[in-house]
Scaffold this active site. Structure first.
Site, mmCIF file in Angstrom:
data_model
loop_
_atom_site.group_PDB
_atom_site.id
_atom_site.type_symbol
_atom_site.label_atom_id
_atom_site.label_comp_id
_atom_site.label_asym_id
_atom_site.label_seq_id
_atom_site.Cartn_x
_atom_site.Cartn_y
_atom_site.Cartn_z
ATOM 1 N N THR A 171 0.859 -1.193 0.000
ATOM 2 C CA THR A 171 0.000 0.000 0.000
ATOM 3 C C THR A 171 0.897 1.245 0.000
ATOM 4 O O THR A 171 0.697 2.166 -0.798
ATOM 5 C CB THR A 171 -0.939 -0.012 1.228
ATOM 6 O OG1 THR A 171 -1.804 -1.146 1.100
ATOM 7 C CG2 THR A 171 -1.760 1.257 1.327
ATOM 8 N N ASN B 182 -5.712 -9.618 -8.047
ATOM 9 C CA ASN B 182 -5.863 -10.342 -6.780
ATOM 10 C C ASN B 182 -7.150 -11.156 -6.688
ATOM 11 O O ASN B 182 -7.213 -12.138 -5.961
ATOM 12 C CB ASN B 182 -5.783 -9.365 -5.597
ATOM 13 C CG ASN B 182 -6.565 -8.094 -5.824
ATOM 14 O OD1 ASN B 182 -6.427 -7.448 -6.857
ATOM 15 N ND2 ASN B 182 -7.402 -7.728 -4.883
ATOM 16 N N GLN C 151 0.642 -9.741 -6.445
ATOM 17 C CA GLN C 151 0.091 -11.093 -6.556
ATOM 18 C C GLN C 151 0.888 -11.991 -7.496
ATOM 19 O O GLN C 151 0.756 -13.210 -7.445
ATOM 20 C CB GLN C 151 -1.384 -11.040 -7.001
ATOM 21 C CG GLN C 151 -2.307 -10.359 -5.993
ATOM 22 C CD GLN C 151 -2.511 -11.185 -4.720
ATOM 23 O OE1 GLN C 151 -2.177 -12.373 -4.655
ATOM 24 N NE2 GLN C 151 -3.074 -10.564 -3.696
ATOM 25 N N SER D 236 4.840 -6.951 -1.968
ATOM 26 C CA SER D 236 4.387 -7.072 -0.583
ATOM 27 C C SER D 236 4.929 -8.368 0.002
ATOM 28 O O SER D 236 4.795 -9.435 -0.609
ATOM 29 C CB SER D 236 2.858 -7.081 -0.545
ATOM 30 O OG SER D 236 2.410 -7.318 0.763
ATOM 31 N N THR E 217 13.266 4.553 11.046
ATOM 32 C CA THR E 217 14.120 3.403 11.357
ATOM 33 C C THR E 217 13.488 2.152 10.750
ATOM 34 O O THR E 217 12.302 1.897 10.946
ATOM 35 C CB THR E 217 14.280 3.248 12.886
ATOM 36 O OG1 THR E 217 14.837 4.456 13.380
ATOM 37 C CG2 THR E 217 15.176 2.074 13.243
ATOM 38 N N CYS F 272 -10.053 -7.172 1.513
ATOM 39 C CA CYS F 272 -10.183 -5.814 2.034
ATOM 40 C C CYS F 272 -11.639 -5.381 2.072
ATOM 41 O O CYS F 272 -12.004 -4.507 2.830
ATOM 42 C CB CYS F 272 -9.394 -4.841 1.146
ATOM 43 S SG CYS F 272 -7.742 -5.409 0.797
HETATM 44 N N1 PMP Z 1 -1.879 -4.692 -4.283
HETATM 45 C C1 PMP Z 1 -2.508 -5.863 -4.413
HETATM 46 C C2 PMP Z 1 -2.792 -6.406 -5.774
HETATM 47 C C3 PMP Z 1 -2.902 -6.589 -3.276
HETATM 48 O O1 PMP Z 1 -3.525 -7.762 -3.410
HETATM 49 C C4 PMP Z 1 -2.620 -6.046 -1.998
HETATM 50 C C5 PMP Z 1 -3.012 -6.775 -0.724
HETATM 51 N N2 PMP Z 1 -4.390 -7.046 -0.616
HETATM 52 C C6 PMP Z 1 -1.953 -4.806 -1.920
HETATM 53 C C7 PMP Z 1 -1.598 -4.173 -3.083
HETATM 54 C C8 PMP Z 1 -1.615 -4.173 -0.594
HETATM 55 O O2 PMP Z 1 -0.518 -4.800 0.000
HETATM 56 P P1 PMP Z 1 -0.162 -4.601 1.555
HETATM 57 O O3 PMP Z 1 -1.082 -5.499 2.293
HETATM 58 O O4 PMP Z 1 1.275 -5.032 1.656
HETATM 59 O O5 PMP Z 1 -0.345 -3.176 1.879
#
Ligand code: PMP
Length: 384
Positions: free
Chosen positions: A72, A151, A179, A199, A238, A323
């Site tokens: 994110t 995703n 993904q 991620s 940090t 989400c």
């Molecule tokens: N991009 C995609 C395609 C995802 O599937 C996700 C996680 N649901 C994210 C970004 C966000 O990743 P993070 O949980 O590391 O913030």
């Protein structure tokens, strides 16, 4: 109680043993990676080893990997108008994002709402390349963000072709590879991407770590988080060394053979679904998809009903993206693909990973058969 079977790897994957070991080792050390004393230098070494491991997975140079708190933040950082190419300011005047991006991309990062445009996808969930080419005519210096794989559907985007189109229009391409990483090739150079987001927790590392990777001489001019000069001034604060060490170890442990196994198991799963419910629709099936993902819907079956029934039978699945679960709305990804809203609201996602077993597929299909039986009975009762 029977063992639980986990089919929600796209939401988060289990922690790999290698990541757990690396984190345990890092947590046992004292030292700030910015300190010059021996303790600080030892911690920095761990972090730099992780940086090389992440860089290797993405086919990048370690110096072009910036650690973040997750994808994110990496996405939010990348979606900025202030970019330098070869050390020179190369500001972007407009942002184009595909309609099926993760919300952290769709929200447009640091661009104003009026400067963000959504790119349509075809009914198979692939970015419409003709529409992309036309859209880029509306900008002199576009920034384009398209994900490597979706995703929800697992549909893989033609990033190599997209990169050619974007670069021909003097554009910069950011790819959310969250993904795809560890499942299919995510080499920043062969994909032709300028920036890549990763991620940790989707490939077996801990939650709360990620990276923004640059292909080379292209950089974000204004860090999202300002403060100390960590991460070569690209991201202050940090560093979370234990999480970063786990992330690196997970990248190093990601194997191509996992994909072969999951493809076979995913195909078994889909074949079993088709036998029990011949009218099941598997979204994006005619196009290249991730080896581990299946998103399907059966007319008349609500996603909530299916998810609860699976859960009571020890199986974790999700509806569309995690989400937005808890509130089962029609997925915006399926809506962008033009799927009927009622069918879209019934979509169930099963995503697999390296430890998924044949026994778990059997457990899934057994539950599905029972569910399908009661659905068919309901239909007969309504018809009677
Ligand atoms: N991009 C995609 C395609 C995802 O599937 C996700 C996680 N649901 C994210 C970004 C966000 O990743 P993070 O949980 O590391 O913030």
């Amino acid at each position: 109680m029977a063992e639980r079977a986990y089919f929600d790897w796209n939401a988060t994957a289990p922690l790999r043993e290698e990541a757990r070991d690396a984190m345990r080792d890092a947590l046992g050390r004292t030292g700030n990676a910015s300190s010059v004393h021996a303790e600080g230098r030892a911690v920095r070494r761990l972090m730099e080893e992780a940086r090389s491991q992440v860089a290797k997975l993405a086919g990048a140079e370690a110096k072009n990997v910036t650690f973040t708190s997750g994808a994110t933040e990496a996405n939010m950082t990348a979606l900025s108008a202030a970019i330098t190419i070869g050390g020179r300011a190369a500001p972007r005047d407009r942002l184009f994002v595909s309609a099926i991006e993760h919300p952290s991309v769709r929200s447009g990062g640091r661009f104003a709402a009026e400067d963000i445009e959504a790119l349509p996808v075809t009914s198979n969930g692939v970015v419409d390349l003709v529409a992309l080419t036309k859209a880029l005519e509306r900008s002199e210096s576009p920034l384009v963000s398209v994900m490597l794989a979706n995703n929800e559907t697992g549909v893989i985007q033609p990033i190599v072709q997209i990169a050619e189109i974007v670069h021909a229009a003097s554009g910069v391409l950011h790819v959310d590879a969250v993904q795809g990483a560890g499942r299919i090739d995510c080499n920043v150079t062969t994909l032709g991407a300028d920036f890549l987001s990763l991620s940790s927790h989707k490939l077996g590392g801990p939650q709360g770590a990620g990276a923004l990777i640059s292909r080379g001489d292209i950089h974000i001019a204004e860090p999202l988080i300002r403060g100390g000069g960590q991460e070569r001034g690209q991201r202050a604060g940090t560093e979370n060394v234990a999480a970063i060490a786990g992330f690196g170890a997970a990248c190093a442990a990601a194997k191509k053979t996992d994909a072969e196994r999951t493809t076979r198991l995913r195909d078994r799963l889909e074949a079993g679904i088709a036998i029990a419910t011949p009218d099941a629709v598997i979204f994006g099936k005619p196009t290249p998809r991730l080896p581990n993902t299946t998103l399907f819907s059966v007319p008349g079956l609500k996603a909530e009903t299916a998810i609860i029934a699976f859960d009571l039978n020890g199986i974790a699945v999700s509806s569309g993206s995690a989400c937005s679960s808890g509130k089962v709305q029609a997925s915006s990804v399926l809506m962008a693909m033009g799927v009927d809203p009622v069918l879209a609201r019934g979509a169930v996602r099963a995503s697999l990973g390296w430890s998924t077993s044949d026994a778990e597929i059997d457990q899934f299909l057994k539950t599905w058969k029972v569910l399908a039986g009661s659905l068919l009975k309901e239909r007969r009762d309504i018809a009677a």
